[in-house]
Enzyme design. Structure first.
Site, mmCIF file in Angstrom:
data_model
loop_
_atom_site.group_PDB
_atom_site.id
_atom_site.type_symbol
_atom_site.label_atom_id
_atom_site.label_comp_id
_atom_site.label_asym_id
_atom_site.label_seq_id
_atom_site.Cartn_x
_atom_site.Cartn_y
_atom_site.Cartn_z
ATOM 1 N N GLU A 1 -19.127 72.523 -43.557
ATOM 2 C CA GLU A 1 -20.296 72.244 -44.399
ATOM 3 C C GLU A 1 -20.936 70.919 -44.020
ATOM 4 O OE1 GLU A 1 -18.932 74.691 -48.420
ATOM 5 O OE2 GLU A 1 -18.233 72.637 -48.115
ATOM 6 N N GLY B 1 -9.586 65.448 -62.882
ATOM 7 C CA GLY B 1 -10.131 66.482 -62.011
ATOM 8 C C GLY B 1 -10.156 67.814 -62.731
#
Length: 478
Positions: free
Chosen positions: A173, A12
């Site tokens: 979102e 990540g």
């Protein structure tokens, strides 16, 4: 002489930026990751709603690091860290192996938290992986298709009701993009339904949307969601989720919401590896399973182990734990690399890690976003432009940036969605994998059978109960 060995668990933001910062250091790096790609997690919801393809937010790790010669990339899931002998046990596809280290960076990210109700995941996927996003894409676009076939009004309404749990940035979102689909992108494409009649319901147990952004931006976001037709249910707790609906409790009492498509964006927790590392090192974890680290991001009692991003709990200047956002992981990765380099050069350690807050952003719809940057609070079009620029900047690779901007133009300036393909495999693979278990177990069984055959080549007659079909073999292997 053997060079200093650095093992990194997780590709990540934290792991990747630490590796890049060590590109000129006299170290040999082994990267262990469960996938062959780096995931830009903040844009997963756009994959789920057909704005972007998965390749645009998940570049291959080997391509990203192809010019860095001191890295060995290995596919697999770290299962156990022996902190005494400095050995990592890894479960890879069809093979298990170990990795030795001198310094370890644990940056395996976070997993979805259902607050002790993991059975909800079957009916309300989270938003933590490409698999999650593709499954949700299949469920969302499939819901409109199936609704168009219904003759029963109640069944049609159930298929056209979308419930998003969690009113943080991901939930807001996601709800905003489903509303855009229903009210802007899909109308006029169906003969028997009007997508504009779809219900999008956003649920949260707290009393505000985007509650970490402050009252001003929270109110702006709530107003914009209402204008888009999103029903926002705050102070509402989810108590059950099943195939055909979701049950909640609020000030109005117990209520059932019939819905075939549910999305879980309510909470995160550290993966099981964090607790295992903490137990092996004699360190403490918080309620979410994150490791309590020293000011230099190392695990107490083990200066050779760094925990980054969602794996760590470190108090900020306000006394609260640093948030699980990309910037914390990025800055942590760069800091860990600096500490390692100074140690190798026998130089004094740098000052304790200090997080520089670059702000928080969330989109609500096209041309509308909220941004909290220092003392500034922005909303509307300018915040949306800022959101676009920041996210393009942090996408890895020029190709990804270019194609992402093109798809954004198609989706936000036009009325199309570049990625609407959804398959049955995407929709139902989770259930199949849960039923059959490790898909590589069959490979392992076949290899063991070949080894036995080589040792004893005398053919044997098949027993009537021996599994023959794939399902039988999978069940037997499991």
């Amino acid at each position: 002489m053997q060079r200093h060995r650095v093992a990194v668990i997780g590709a990540g933001f934290g792991g990747l930026f630490a590796i890049r910062a060590l590109r000129n250091a006299p170290v040999d790096i082994t990267l262990i990751n469960g996938t062959a790609y780096h995931l830009f997690q903040p844009l997963l919801y756009q994959v789920a709603t057909g704005v972007l393809s998965e390749g645009e937010i998940a570049p291959p790790i080997r391509e990203v690091l192809k010019r860095q010669d001191n890295v060995d990339v290995k596919l697999g899931w770290a299962q156990h860290v022996d902190t005494e002998n400095k050995v990592i046990s890894v479960h890879g596809p069809s093979i298990d192996y170990t990795v030795e280290y001198d310094t370890l960076i644990v940056a395996a990210g976070a997993s979805q938290s259902y607050f002790g109700n993991d059975q909800f995941s079957e009916f309300a996927p989270g938003m933590k992986s490409i698999d999650d996003a593709l499954e949700l894409r299949a469920r969302i676009f499939g819901a409109f298709e199936i609704a168009d076939l219904q003759t029963d009004p109640e069944a049609q309404e159930r298929w056209l009701t979308f419930v998003v749990v969690g009113a943080g940035p991901t939930g807001v979102e996601m709800a905003g993009q489903i509303a855009e689909l229903a009210h802007r992108n899909l109308p006029g494409q169906y003969k028997h339904i009007d997508p504009r009649k779809a219900r999008i319901i956003l649920i949260d147990a707290v009393g505000a949307v985007l509650n970490t952004f402050g009252d001003h931006l929270s109110t702006r976001a709530l107003r914009q969601l209402h204008l888009m037709g999103v029903e926002v249910e705050l102070n509402t707790k989810v108590v059950d989720v099943d195939l055909t609906g979701i049950e909640v409790e609020s000030e109005r009492g117990h209520q059932r919401i019939p819905s075939m498509t549910k999305v879980w964006a309510a909470g995160v927790q550290a993966p099981a590896l964090a607790r295992q590392v903490a137990e092996s090192a004699g360190a403490e974890t918080d309620r979410a399973g994150r490791i309590m680290v020293n000011p230099d991001l190392t695990v107490p009692g083990h200066p050779e182990i760094f925990a980054l991003g969602d794996m760590m709990n470190l108090a900020g200047p306000d006394g609260r734990p640093l948030p699980g956002v990309a910037q914390v992981a990025i800055q942590g990765g760069n800091y860990a690399a600096k500490v390692i380099e100074k140690r190798l050069r026998n130089k004094p350690a740098p000052d304790p890690f200090k997080y520089f807050d670059k702000g928080s952003m969330a989109t609500i719809s096209r041309f509308s976003a909220v941004a909290s940057v220092g003392k500034f609070r922005l909303s509307g079009f300018f915040a949306w432009i800022m959101w676009l620029v920041v996210h393009v900047f942090y996408l890895v690779g020029f190709k990804n940036r270019f194609t992402t901007v093109v798809h954004w133009a198609v989706s936000f300036l036009g009325r199309g969605r570049s990625e609407r393909v959804a398959t049955e495999q995407q929709a139902f693979a989770r259930r199949a994998m849960k039923e059959y278990g490790d898909p590589y177990q069959l490979v392992r069984a076949a290899e063991e059978a070949e080894a036995l055959k080589a040792a004893d080549p005398v053919p044997t007659e098949k027993h009537p109960s021996e599994p023959t079909t794939y399902a039988e073999k999978a069940t037997a292997a499991k």
